[in-house]
Scaffold this motif. Structure first.
Motif, PDB file in Angstrom:
ATOM      1  N   ALA A   1      10.955  12.643  -1.257  1.00  0.00           N
ATOM      2  CA  ALA A   1      11.896  13.764  -1.159  1.00  0.00           C
ATOM      3  C   ALA A   1      13.271  13.280  -0.705  1.00  0.00           C
ATOM      4  O   ALA A   1      14.314  13.769  -1.186  1.00  0.00           O
ATOM      5  CB  ALA A   1      11.359  14.815  -0.186  1.00  0.00           C
ATOM      6  N   THR A   2      13.286  12.296   0.193  1.00  0.00           N
ATOM      7  CA  THR A   2      14.549  11.730   0.672  1.00  0.00           C
ATOM      8  C   THR A   2      15.287  11.028  -0.458  1.00  0.00           C
ATOM      9  O   THR A   2      16.518  11.151  -0.577  1.00  0.00           O
ATOM     10  CB  THR A   2      14.293  10.740   1.829  1.00  0.00           C
ATOM     11  N   ILE A   3      14.556  10.281  -1.297  1.00  0.00           N
ATOM     12  CA  ILE A   3      15.167   9.610  -2.447  1.00  0.00           C
ATOM     13  C   ILE A   3      15.851  10.629  -3.352  1.00  0.00           C
ATOM     14  O   ILE A   3      16.981  10.427  -3.811  1.00  0.00           O
ATOM     15  CB  ILE A   3      14.103   8.817  -3.241  1.00  0.00           C
ATOM     16  N   GLN A   4      15.183  11.735  -3.607  1.00  0.00           N
ATOM     17  CA  GLN A   4      15.747  12.779  -4.460  1.00  0.00           C
ATOM     18  C   GLN A   4      17.014  13.370  -3.842  1.00  0.00           C
ATOM     19  O   GLN A   4      18.024  13.580  -4.532  1.00  0.00           O
ATOM     20  CB  GLN A   4      14.718  13.884  -4.683  1.00  0.00           C
ATOM     21  N   GLN A   5      16.984  13.613  -2.536  1.00  0.00           N
ATOM     22  CA  GLN A   5      18.149  14.183  -1.853  1.00  0.00           C
ATOM     23  C   GLN A   5      19.335  13.218  -1.889  1.00  0.00           C
ATOM     24  O   GLN A   5      20.475  13.641  -2.133  1.00  0.00           O
ATOM     25  CB  GLN A   5      17.790  14.525  -0.407  1.00  0.00           C
TER      26      GLN A   5
ATOM     27  N   SER B   1       0.862  -1.194   0.000  1.00  0.00           N
ATOM     28  CA  SER B   1       0.000   0.000   0.000  1.00  0.00           C
ATOM     29  C   SER B   1       0.888   1.229   0.000  1.00  0.00           C
ATOM     30  O   SER B   1       2.112   1.146   0.138  1.00  0.00           O
ATOM     31  CB  SER B   1      -0.917   0.013   1.233  1.00  0.00           C
ATOM     32  N   GLU B   2       0.270   2.383  -0.153  1.00  0.00           N
ATOM     33  CA  GLU B   2       1.019   3.637  -0.132  1.00  0.00           C
ATOM     34  C   GLU B   2       1.615   3.917   1.245  1.00  0.00           C
ATOM     35  O   GLU B   2       2.534   4.726   1.388  1.00  0.00           O
ATOM     36  CB  GLU B   2       0.104   4.794  -0.539  1.00  0.00           C
ATOM     37  N   ASP B   3       1.100   3.225   2.247  1.00  0.00           N
ATOM     38  CA  ASP B   3       1.544   3.434   3.626  1.00  0.00           C
ATOM     39  C   ASP B   3       2.958   2.894   3.869  1.00  0.00           C
ATOM     40  O   ASP B   3       3.526   3.099   4.932  1.00  0.00           O
ATOM     41  CB  ASP B   3       0.556   2.759   4.581  1.00  0.00           C
ATOM     42  N   LEU B   4       3.527   2.187   2.879  1.00  0.00           N
ATOM     43  CA  LEU B   4       4.869   1.629   3.029  1.00  0.00           C
ATOM     44  C   LEU B   4       5.942   2.713   3.051  1.00  0.00           C
ATOM     45  O   LEU B   4       6.993   2.544   3.662  1.00  0.00           O
ATOM     46  CB  LEU B   4       5.171   0.654   1.878  1.00  0.00           C
ATOM     47  N   VAL B   5       5.673   3.829   2.378  1.00  0.00           N
ATOM     48  CA  VAL B   5       6.666   4.898   2.226  1.00  0.00           C
ATOM     49  C   VAL B   5       6.410   6.001   3.251  1.00  0.00           C
ATOM     50  O   VAL B   5       5.266   6.365   3.516  1.00  0.00           O
ATOM     51  CB  VAL B   5       6.616   5.483   0.802  1.00  0.00           C
ATOM     52  N   HIS B   6       7.499   6.519   3.837  1.00  0.00           N
ATOM     53  CA  HIS B   6       7.376   7.659   4.739  1.00  0.00           C
ATOM     54  C   HIS B   6       6.773   8.851   3.990  1.00  0.00           C
ATOM     55  O   HIS B   6       6.903   8.964   2.763  1.00  0.00           O
ATOM     56  CB  HIS B   6       8.755   8.063   5.278  1.00  0.00           C
ATOM     57  N   SER B   7       6.181   9.756   4.716  1.00  0.00           N
ATOM     58  CA  SER B   7       5.571  10.939   4.084  1.00  0.00           C
ATOM     59  C   SER B   7       6.602  11.743   3.303  1.00  0.00           C
ATOM     60  O   SER B   7       6.301  12.337   2.275  1.00  0.00           O
ATOM     61  CB  SER B   7       4.911  11.813   5.156  1.00  0.00           C
ATOM     62  N   GLY B   8       7.822  11.760   3.792  1.00  0.00           N
ATOM     63  CA  GLY B   8       8.894  12.480   3.074  1.00  0.00           C
ATOM     64  C   GLY B   8       9.827  11.548   2.340  1.00  0.00           C
ATOM     65  O   GLY B   8      10.965  11.930   1.998  1.00  0.00           O
ATOM     66  N   GLY B   9       9.370  10.321   2.079  1.00  0.00           N
ATOM     67  CA  GLY B   9      10.233   9.314   1.471  1.00  0.00           C
ATOM     68  C   GLY B   9      10.713   9.659   0.079  1.00  0.00           C
ATOM     69  O   GLY B   9      11.901   9.505  -0.243  1.00  0.00           O
TER      70      GLY B   9
ATOM     71  N   MET C   1      20.185   1.057   6.529  1.00  0.00           N
ATOM     72  CA  MET C   1      20.146   2.357   7.212  1.00  0.00           C
ATOM     73  C   MET C   1      19.675   3.451   6.264  1.00  0.00           C
ATOM     74  O   MET C   1      19.018   4.406   6.683  1.00  0.00           O
ATOM     75  CB  MET C   1      21.530   2.693   7.782  1.00  0.00           C
ATOM     76  N   ILE C   2      20.028   3.340   4.982  1.00  0.00           N
ATOM     77  CA  ILE C   2      19.591   4.327   3.985  1.00  0.00           C
ATOM     78  C   ILE C   2      18.114   4.131   3.655  1.00  0.00           C
ATOM     79  O   ILE C   2      17.322   5.089   3.639  1.00  0.00           O
ATOM     80  CB  ILE C   2      20.452   4.226   2.708  1.00  0.00           C
ATOM     81  N   ILE C   3      17.729   2.865   3.417  1.00  0.00           N
ATOM     82  CA  ILE C   3      16.358   2.568   2.971  1.00  0.00           C
ATOM     83  C   ILE C   3      15.336   2.869   4.061  1.00  0.00           C
ATOM     84  O   ILE C   3      14.204   3.264   3.773  1.00  0.00           O
ATOM     85  CB  ILE C   3      16.265   1.093   2.505  1.00  0.00           C
ATOM     86  N   ILE C   4      15.747   2.700   5.324  1.00  0.00           N
ATOM     87  CA  ILE C   4      14.801   2.933   6.426  1.00  0.00           C
ATOM     88  C   ILE C   4      14.419   4.415   6.535  1.00  0.00           C
ATOM     89  O   ILE C   4      13.429   4.771   7.177  1.00  0.00           O
ATOM     90  CB  ILE C   4      15.393   2.410   7.762  1.00  0.00           C
ATOM     91  N   PHE C   5      15.222   5.290   5.897  1.00  0.00           N
ATOM     92  CA  PHE C   5      14.852   6.710   5.820  1.00  0.00           C
ATOM     93  C   PHE C   5      13.743   6.939   4.793  1.00  0.00           C
ATOM     94  O   PHE C   5      13.096   7.972   4.790  1.00  0.00           O
ATOM     95  CB  PHE C   5      16.075   7.551   5.432  1.00  0.00           C
ATOM     96  N   ILE C   6      13.557   5.963   3.897  1.00  0.00           N
ATOM     97  CA  ILE C   6      12.591   6.104   2.806  1.00  0.00           C
ATOM     98  C   ILE C   6      11.334   5.276   3.077  1.00  0.00           C
ATOM     99  O   ILE C   6      10.212   5.765   2.960  1.00  0.00           O
ATOM    100  CB  ILE C   6      13.238   5.678   1.470  1.00  0.00           C
ATOM    101  N   LEU C   7      11.519   3.997   3.468  1.00  0.00           N
ATOM    102  CA  LEU C   7      10.403   3.099   3.741  1.00  0.00           C
ATOM    103  C   LEU C   7      10.191   2.949   5.241  1.00  0.00           C
ATOM    104  O   LEU C   7      11.141   3.041   6.029  1.00  0.00           O
ATOM    105  CB  LEU C   7      10.661   1.723   3.120  1.00  0.00           C
ATOM    106  N   LYS C   8       8.978   2.680   5.620  1.00  0.00           N
ATOM    107  CA  LYS C   8       8.663   2.469   7.036  1.00  0.00           C
ATOM    108  C   LYS C   8       9.204   1.116   7.497  1.00  0.00           C
ATOM    109  O   LYS C   8       9.348   0.194   6.688  1.00  0.00           O
ATOM    110  CB  LYS C   8       7.148   2.547   7.251  1.00  0.00           C
ATOM    111  N   PRO C   9       9.519   0.981   8.804  1.00  0.00           N
ATOM    112  CA  PRO C   9      10.073  -0.275   9.315  1.00  0.00           C
ATOM    113  C   PRO C   9       9.176  -1.469   8.994  1.00  0.00           C
ATOM    114  O   PRO C   9       7.955  -1.365   9.005  1.00  0.00           O
ATOM    115  CB  PRO C   9      10.145  -0.032  10.827  1.00  0.00           C
ATOM    116  N   GLY C  10       9.815  -2.596   8.706  1.00  0.00           N
ATOM    117  CA  GLY C  10       9.079  -3.810   8.371  1.00  0.00           C
ATOM    118  C   GLY C  10       9.938  -4.742   7.537  1.00  0.00           C
ATOM    119  O   GLY C  10      11.157  -4.550   7.404  1.00  0.00           O
TER     120      GLY C  10
END
Length: 544
Positions: free
Chosen positions: A44-48, A34-42, A409-418
């Motif tokens: 933007a984080t990928i772009q950065q 679902s869309e809930d897998l990605v952080h709200s700023g995920g 550690m990088i991906i957890i900034f983009i996707l929610k824990p799981g």
């Protein structure tokens, strides 16, 4: 009779392939898509993170810090591998059984020491590090022990297998001439396995550098420590600077290994690259151990002090529930239910990870083979083949040089824990390894059957479908299954940063000093690794 045997082998491979595809599909249902897998700023984080890749921080201060951290990472890896070689030498010889003539003692020693080696390598080096830090405190020797023990188990098992596979004729000839067991070992067994064991040790040294980098997770310095600090401060340009240094050192070691293997096989006289490597290795060993004991102020005396002995005794007593006020977790039914649920989750994570990396490998491996790029296999040359080859090979290096924990550690900034971030982190690292190994399988392929298809007018796709893939598929399956075993050991590590499974709960239990919970989780983890080994071994036999 031969046709029947071939038909049965083909059926086994088809059934195995179908089964592997089915369990990968089963693992997909472990994730709630679902869309809930990605952080709200995920996004933007990928772009950065992506923009920082092309604009790393190259300031003198960061470069100096990266060089110092690189040396720390290298020194820990060298010292850890020194201990691993010592463990592998003694345990590997006893695990092979070659020092015993009588069947009874030979079998006893062989299986006892193989069991010890199996236990040593079953537990991931970062788990060992957490255990040793809990026992001895934040000492450099904790990290060295944590690296040396599992790598010693791996090298020892490989050495034992190599010694067992040596033909008996040369050894019997030495015995007939009156050579003792020690002389047979030094002048018979070791010269025959020298090239292969050096080659594999160099490969494990490359792996040890990556493992050394993630020792930062328990508070020790190095490139991983700087990467973790920069990630916490959201300084992605610094993250990529340290990652480039880590990739660079892994590439250098890989190149060194290739030239050493080439030099051993050529066996030239005089001062060769192998001779230079020998003296350079001695210098590296001396420098690394001097750094650990002089600059890092590590002390064997302090390690085995009364204070550390007290904490170690307290830690082990806690693991076994001795003196615990409550019923130990491993004697509670509810605790077992929760632990087995996490074990099941970890299993699905590992299957999802190997499935993703396998799909990515199949999509890239054909153009990544040198004999496809130069047209020598298919007799078809395209102007863009070398560009594609170079791009994918760089992608493989980039992918495998970064440890799973750093990816997590990088991906957890983009996707929610799981489960998903853990599976993607594991898949990214193993994609590069699988791709390199499988591309080399295609490069070593017998070219004559494929060229016969070309001479009959087959197109490139037909040659690949009917000539290349059937020939390489058994080895592909073997490598995939082998990497799944490795992934199974590593799933616990990505859980340390919130990627789910046994690792996440293990880290929490250790942080809150719930030692009987730690024992239960370690037991489930070892059982899971053992089951993975048995299933993988059975599947590899079916793939042959």
């Amino acid at each position: 009779m031969m046709n029947l045997k071939y038909t049965l082998q083909l059926q086994r491979k088809n059934i195995l392939s179908f089964f592997l595809a089915a369990i990968f599909i089963w693992s997909l249902f472990a994730v709630k898509w679902s869309e809930d897998l990605v952080h709200s700023g995920g996004l933007a984080t990928i772009q950065q993170v992506a923009l920082a890749l092309f604009n790393p921080n190259l300031s003198p201060t960061i470069i100096q810090l990266a060089l110092e951290s690189t040396w720390i990472t290298l020194a820990y890896a060298v010292c850890g591998m020194t201990l691993a070689i010592v463990i592998a030498f003694f345990f590997g010889i006893f695990a092979s059984g070659i020092m015993f003539d009588h069947t009874g003692p030979k079998l006893v020693f062989k299986w006892v020491f193989r069991g010890i080696l199996g236990f040593l390598r079953a537990i991931h080096e970062l788990v060992w590090a957490l255990i040793f830090v809990a026992m001895f405190g934040l000492s450099p020797l904790s990290a060295i022990l944590a690296l040396g023990i599992p790598y010693g188990g791996i090298l020892g098992r490989i050495l034992a297998d190599m010694l067992n596979d040596i033909p008996e004729e040369p050894i019997q000839a030495l015995r007939a001439s009156g050579a003792s067991k020690l002389q047979c070992l030094l002048y018979g067994y070791f010269p025959l396995v020298r090239a292969n064991i050096i080659s594999y040790t160099m490969y494990r040294f490359e792996c040890a550098i990556r493992s050394s980098a993630i020792m930062s997770f328990v508070g020790l310095g190095g490139l991983g420590f700087q990467i973790q600090l920069s990630l916490n401060d959201l300084k992605y340009d610094e993250v990529w600077t340290f990652l480039f240094f880590l990739i660079g050192i892994v590439v250098l070691v890989d190149s060194w290994s290739v030239h050493v293997r080439k030099g051993i096989h050529e066996a030239k006289k005089g001062f060769t690259f192998v001779s230079f490597s020998f003296f350079f290795t001695i210098l590296l060993l001396i420098s690394s151990w001097w750094f650990i004991f002089s600059y890092e102020q590590a002390s064997l005396k302090d390690l085995f002090s009364e204070k550390n002995a007290f904490y170690a005794q307290k830690f082990f007593a806690g693991l076994f529930g001795i003196g615990a006020e409550n019923t130990p977790a491993f004697l509670q039914l509810e605790a077992w239910k929760e632990a087995l649920k996490l074990t099941y989750e970890t299993l699905r994570m590992s299957v999802l990870a190997i499935g993703i990396s396998t799909i990515a490998m199949f999509l890239t491996v054909i153009p990544a083979a040198r004999n496809i790029a130069d047209g020598s296999l298919t007799l078809i040359r395209k102007w863009y083949a070398w560009l594609l080859f170079g791009f994918i090979r760089i992608l493989y290096i980039f992918s495998r040089a970064i440890p799973e924990l750093v990816w997590a550690m990088i991906i957890i900034f983009i996707l929610k824990p799981g489960i998903l971030p853990g599976a993607i982190a594991l898949a990214l690292h193993n994609f590069g390894i699988l791709g390199k190994l499988c591309a080399e399988v295609i490069e070593d392929l017998d070219e004559r059957p494929v060229r016969n298809l070309a001479s009959c007018g087959a197109s490139k796709s037909q040659m690949l479908l009917y000539g290349v893939l059937p020939a390489v598929m058994p080895k592909f399956l073997m490598y995939i299954l082998y990497r799944w075993e490795v992934i199974m050991r590593t799933t616990i590590v990505v859980g340390f940063v919130g990627a789910g499974g046994l690792g996440q709960q293990f880290k929490m239990s250790l942080s809150f000093f719930h030692y009987t919970d730690v024992s239960l989780l370690l037991l489930c983890y070892c059982i899971l690794v053992l089951i993975a080994d048995l299933l993988s071994e059975a599947a590899r036999k079916a793939a042959k």
